[in-house]
Motif scaffolding. Structure first.
Motif, PDB file in Angstrom:
ATOM      1  N   MET B 168       0.849  -1.197   0.000  1.00 43.29           N
ATOM      2  CA  MET B 168       0.000   0.000   0.000  1.00 43.29           C
ATOM      3  C   MET B 168       0.885   1.247   0.000  1.00 43.29           C
ATOM      4  SD  MET B 168      -2.723  -1.207   2.957  1.00 43.29           S
ATOM      5  CE  MET B 168      -3.767   0.266   2.912  1.00 43.29           C
ATOM      6  N   LYS B 169       0.337   2.317  -0.540  1.00 45.09           N
ATOM      7  CA  LYS B 169       1.038   3.591  -0.459  1.00 45.09           C
ATOM      8  C   LYS B 169       0.686   4.240   0.874  1.00 45.09           C
ATOM      9  CE  LYS B 169       1.246   4.295  -5.423  1.00 45.09           C
ATOM     10  NZ  LYS B 169       0.532   4.874  -6.572  1.00 45.09           N
ATOM     11  N   ALA B 170       1.682   4.623   1.631  1.00 44.66           N
ATOM     12  CA  ALA B 170       1.430   5.221   2.948  1.00 44.66           C
ATOM     13  C   ALA B 170       2.643   6.048   3.329  1.00 44.66           C
ATOM     14  CB  ALA B 170       1.182   4.132   3.990  1.00 44.66           C
ATOM     15  N   ASP B 171       2.396   7.255   3.822  1.00 44.56           N
ATOM     16  CA  ASP B 171       3.488   8.161   4.168  1.00 44.56           C
ATOM     17  C   ASP B 171       3.287   8.763   5.544  1.00 44.56           C
ATOM     18  OD1 ASP B 171       5.046   8.301   1.533  1.00 44.56           O
ATOM     19  OD2 ASP B 171       2.981   8.673   0.896  1.00 44.56           O
ATOM     20  N   PHE B 172       4.264   8.516   6.394  1.00 50.82           N
ATOM     21  CA  PHE B 172       4.293   9.098   7.735  1.00 50.82           C
ATOM     22  C   PHE B 172       4.489  10.607   7.630  1.00 50.82           C
ATOM     23  CE2 PHE B 172       7.193  10.262  11.347  1.00 50.82           C
ATOM     24  CZ  PHE B 172       6.292  10.083  12.385  1.00 50.82           C
ATOM     25  N   ARG B 173       3.639  11.370   8.310  1.00 45.93           N
ATOM     26  CA  ARG B 173       3.779  12.840   8.358  1.00 45.93           C
ATOM     27  C   ARG B 173       4.077  13.242   9.795  1.00 45.93           C
ATOM     28  NH1 ARG B 173       4.673  13.148   3.192  1.00 45.93           N
ATOM     29  NH2 ARG B 173       2.868  12.721   1.879  1.00 45.93           N
ATOM     30  N   ALA B 174       5.294  13.727  10.019  1.00 45.41           N
ATOM     31  CA  ALA B 174       5.774  13.976  11.383  1.00 45.41           C
ATOM     32  C   ALA B 174       5.327  15.331  11.913  1.00 45.41           C
ATOM     33  CB  ALA B 174       7.292  13.891  11.409  1.00 45.41           C
ATOM     34  N   THR B 175       4.940  15.348  13.186  1.00 47.61           N
ATOM     35  CA  THR B 175       4.527  16.595  13.840  1.00 47.61           C
ATOM     36  C   THR B 175       5.305  16.878  15.128  1.00 47.61           C
ATOM     37  OG1 THR B 175       2.792  15.448  15.071  1.00 47.61           O
ATOM     38  CG2 THR B 175       2.166  16.402  12.939  1.00 47.61           C
ATOM     39  N   GLY B 176       6.275  16.035  15.441  1.00 44.36           N
ATOM     40  CA  GLY B 176       7.075  16.244  16.650  1.00 44.36           C
ATOM     41  C   GLY B 176       8.549  16.066  16.345  1.00 44.36           C
ATOM     42  N   GLN B 177       9.373  16.443  17.305  1.00 43.99           N
ATOM     43  CA  GLN B 177      10.806  16.497  17.024  1.00 43.99           C
ATOM     44  C   GLN B 177      11.389  15.135  16.680  1.00 43.99           C
ATOM     45  OE1 GLN B 177       9.347  17.090  19.846  1.00 43.99           O
ATOM     46  NE2 GLN B 177      10.526  16.422  21.627  1.00 43.99           N
ATOM     47  N   THR B 178      10.970  14.088  17.392  1.00 42.63           N
ATOM     48  CA  THR B 178      11.512  12.759  17.103  1.00 42.63           C
ATOM     49  C   THR B 178      11.076  12.307  15.713  1.00 42.63           C
ATOM     50  OG1 THR B 178      11.277  12.233  19.440  1.00 42.63           O
ATOM     51  CG2 THR B 178      11.716  10.401  17.955  1.00 42.63           C
ATOM     52  N   GLY B 179       9.803  12.462  15.450  1.00 37.45           N
ATOM     53  CA  GLY B 179       9.279  12.086  14.147  1.00 37.45           C
ATOM     54  C   GLY B 179       9.986  12.821  13.020  1.00 37.45           C
ATOM     55  N   ILE B 180      10.261  14.098  13.233  1.00 38.92           N
ATOM     56  CA  ILE B 180      10.935  14.885  12.197  1.00 38.92           C
ATOM     57  C   ILE B 180      12.354  14.362  11.974  1.00 38.92           C
ATOM     58  CG2 ILE B 180      11.852  17.176  11.632  1.00 38.92           C
ATOM     59  CD1 ILE B 180       9.409  18.329  13.183  1.00 38.92           C
ATOM     60  N   LEU B 181      13.034  14.009  13.053  1.00 37.57           N
ATOM     61  CA  LEU B 181      14.389  13.458  12.903  1.00 37.57           C
ATOM     62  C   LEU B 181      14.338  12.119  12.165  1.00 37.57           C
ATOM     63  CD1 LEU B 181      15.759  14.445  16.425  1.00 37.57           C
ATOM     64  CD2 LEU B 181      16.808  15.119  14.258  1.00 37.57           C
ATOM     65  N   ILE B 182      13.291  11.330  12.425  1.00 43.15           N
ATOM     66  CA  ILE B 182      13.160  10.027  11.767  1.00 43.15           C
ATOM     67  C   ILE B 182      12.742  10.184  10.302  1.00 43.15           C
ATOM     68  CG2 ILE B 182      11.773   7.894  11.727  1.00 43.15           C
ATOM     69  CD1 ILE B 182      11.722   8.124  14.832  1.00 43.15           C
ATOM     70  N   ALA B 183      11.769  11.061  10.057  1.00 40.15           N
ATOM     71  CA  ALA B 183      11.227  11.196   8.700  1.00 40.15           C
ATOM     72  C   ALA B 183      12.085  12.076   7.812  1.00 40.15           C
ATOM     73  CB  ALA B 183       9.808  11.778   8.764  1.00 40.15           C
ATOM     74  N   GLY B 184      12.924  12.879   8.401  1.00 33.98           N
ATOM     75  CA  GLY B 184      13.715  13.824   7.625  1.00 33.98           C
ATOM     76  C   GLY B 184      12.946  15.083   7.254  1.00 33.98           C
ATOM     77  N   GLY B 185      11.769  15.261   7.838  1.00 29.45           N
ATOM     78  CA  GLY B 185      10.980  16.463   7.582  1.00 29.45           C
ATOM     79  C   GLY B 185       9.690  16.405   8.365  1.00 29.45           C
ATOM     80  N   GLY B 186       8.935  17.508   8.355  1.00 30.48           N
ATOM     81  CA  GLY B 186       7.673  17.554   9.093  1.00 30.48           C
ATOM     82  C   GLY B 186       7.506  18.915   9.729  1.00 30.48           C
ATOM     83  N   VAL B 187       6.506  19.035  10.589  1.00 27.86           N
ATOM     84  CA  VAL B 187       6.265  20.323  11.246  1.00 27.86           C
ATOM     85  C   VAL B 187       6.332  20.128  12.769  1.00 27.86           C
ATOM     86  CG1 VAL B 187       3.740  20.042  11.161  1.00 27.86           C
ATOM     87  CG2 VAL B 187       4.721  22.317  11.453  1.00 27.86           C
ATOM     88  N   PRO B 188       7.147  20.928  13.441  1.00 24.12           N
ATOM     89  CA  PRO B 188       7.203  20.857  14.910  1.00 24.12           C
ATOM     90  C   PRO B 188       5.996  21.586  15.483  1.00 24.12           C
ATOM     91  CG  PRO B 188       8.705  22.543  14.104  1.00 24.12           C
ATOM     92  CD  PRO B 188       8.045  21.953  12.889  1.00 24.12           C
TER      93      PRO B 188
END
Lengths: 345, 345
Positions: B168-188
């Motif tokens: 399936m197509k699925a994309d993690f969208r990060a909203t916290g600092q850890t998630g952003i470090l893992i995803a390489g992008g996102g919004v704090p």
């Protein structure tokens, strides 16, 4: 401190809601407003003398207040040019917009060259903590709304005036740029970092050991998709004992969003009470404030009567009818001896 | 871009939840973590080799990640001293705390002197607009929680992994600092200005014309008096088609607030669905994710079974049991032909 008296800016705005900051100052600080500045394209007036910048300086004005609002709070090119001209004419400039005067190099430079001050009213204090939700002493009332810009600040200020006229202790706590300019202090809530919304209100309205009320200016609406987060944090930080619901009965849809219908009054009250109960389980509704400025007096009174009957709460237009029925009801609800006997909504 | 590999900082933190950023990186980016730095007083470990700064540099580390969290996100004196020592040893420093590295003159000066970089992951983009609540193309799932730090990021990442494993197509969208470090992008999200919370999420997860899912990392809880404003704006901005409720069954009270009890699962689901309906009336709950790391396997499975029966939704610990039942249910609910027939909670 922002130096009074003020010249109030209308610019080219032709949306009555867009000039609410300038109008709020004209209404609640009439003695400190010497005139209004507007371009030929502006068809609105505050009823003050229309003045250019030099003329305003000659009339004693010390600060140009950019009292206009727009979604997102950007400074346009025209606004920057006008502010620069005002500085060159000898005025300080105060702004409540998100986009800061200090971020416009042309204004910073002009102010430095002419020895004038720039005031960004929307800069929050740097020492706000995360909210802790702990109960604190004293009574608090929060105005809430079906939408943004429906009269929450007016209702709160009218309530302060009415309570003080009866000898009650009551203090307006400002959470928006107009309110801050009127009160001389407060927190620009929509400019606070998201994690600190409720903490900012706990700081604005700390434990109140004297009797009387903190009257906290509401913001936004739980039903506005852009700003409900602010309204939620405000409810939790305020821990209101009482909420006063504000509404504009002729608003056709949520402000700025034609694709969103206005919520009903009962639905709005229930949602606000539900959210508020997290930090104050005893919260209750104490009235409805309608902005009836676009209705005839007969229509306004009929609508207030019908709304009062439908919701079982006093309903007035605080500005045109005064707030006596609401104060009477508050005193009944929160007078210690009778408190337990009051029905709750 | 933050240079890998990383040395993960634990410092003197002895609260498992307080090291969640460091642990998240160790779990979801194991190949990029060479070691952990902790003082003698720290009794926690990520299972990585314990290293000093010079030792980490010798092992190839390029960035010290200050992967610890505390209420309010202040940098303490010890943290600043450690970061300075790391810089002097040759490491860049990355931080997700509210208090910025760039606001510590000692660190700015040390970084300049040694040619190292400081990364404040919590700096949001400067071009966020106010949310508009307009429906946009594509499917979105948001994780929500009974409290902060109950496993929302883990659940979201496990779901991404599980969906991708099925093609399936699925994309993690990060909203916290850890998630952003893992995803390489996102919004704090917690660092965004209050008026822009929902707009930040509209920007993070814009119209998705390809099929598949945006999986948006939740934050906070509607029942946390400090942070519910963030959670509300996140729900409105995400316009989720699906919400996945995350919960820690052994959490004794709301994080950081012993005076606040945890809400019930059903109450939490109902409140989130109610708030989410403002921008997506079709929202539905698709499962429960329990963090059962402190329970025996038998207890964990029993609790998931009971929770599933009670709420009529699949319930798993995504980390230890996988997310297959939840993906199955999502595919049933959102497969176009059968969509109308599905019961809604």
């Amino acid at each position: 401190m922002i130096a009074a008296p003020y010249l109030l800016y209308l610019g080219n705005v032709n949306d009555e809601v867009g000039i609410k900051t300038s109008r709020g100052l004209a209404v609640f600080r009439p003695d400190e407003c010497v005139g209004e500045f507007r371009h030929d394209g502006c068809e609105l007036t505050l009823g003050l003398p229309r003045m250019g910048f030099a003329e305003a300086v000659a009339a004693g004005a010390r600060t140009l207040v950019l009292g206009i609002a727009n979604a997102g709070g950007k400074l346009g090119a025209e606004l920057v040019a006008d502010a620069q001209t005002a500085i060159e004419a000898g005025l300080d400039v105060a702004s409540g917009l998100h986009h800061r005067l200090r971020d416009e190099p042309a204004l910073v430079e002009a102010a430095a060259r002419h020895g004038r001050q720039l005031h960004d009213v929307r800069d929050p204090r740097p020492d706000i903590s995360v909210g802790n939700g702990k109960p604190r002493a004293g009574r608090r009332l929060l105005t809430v709304g079906t939408d943004c810009s429906v009269g929450k600040m007016y209702a709160t200020l009218c309530l302060e005036k009415g309570m003080r006229a009866r000898g009650m202790k009551a203090d307006f706590r400002a959470t928006g740029q107009t309110g801050i300019l009127i009160a001389g202090g407060g927190v620009p809530l929509d400019a606070v970092i998201a994690d600190f919304i409720s903490g900012a209100i706990e700081q604005l309205s700390p434990a109140r050991d004297a009797d009387g009320w903190d009257l906290i200016e509401g913001q936004g609406s739980l039903f506005h998709p852009s700003f409900a987060g602010v309204s939620t944090g405000l409810l939790h930080g305020a821990q209101p004992d009482a909420i006063l619901l504000c509404h504009d009965p002729v608003r056709p849809h949520m402000r700025g969003l034609p694709h969103y219908a206005m919520p009903g009054l009962e639905e709005t009250l229930e949602a606000n009470l539900r959210v508020a109960r997290l930090t104050n389980p005893g919260v209750r509704a104490v009235g409805i404030a309608l902005n009836t400025s676009k209705l005839s007096s007969a229509e306004a009174h009929r609508m207030c009567g019908e709304t009062s009957d439908a919701l079982g709460l006093p309903c007035v237009d605080p500005f045109s009818m005064g707030v006596d029925p609401i104060i009477d009801w508050i005193n009944q609800c929160f007078e210690p001896s009778s408190r337990a006997a009051m029905p709750s909504l």
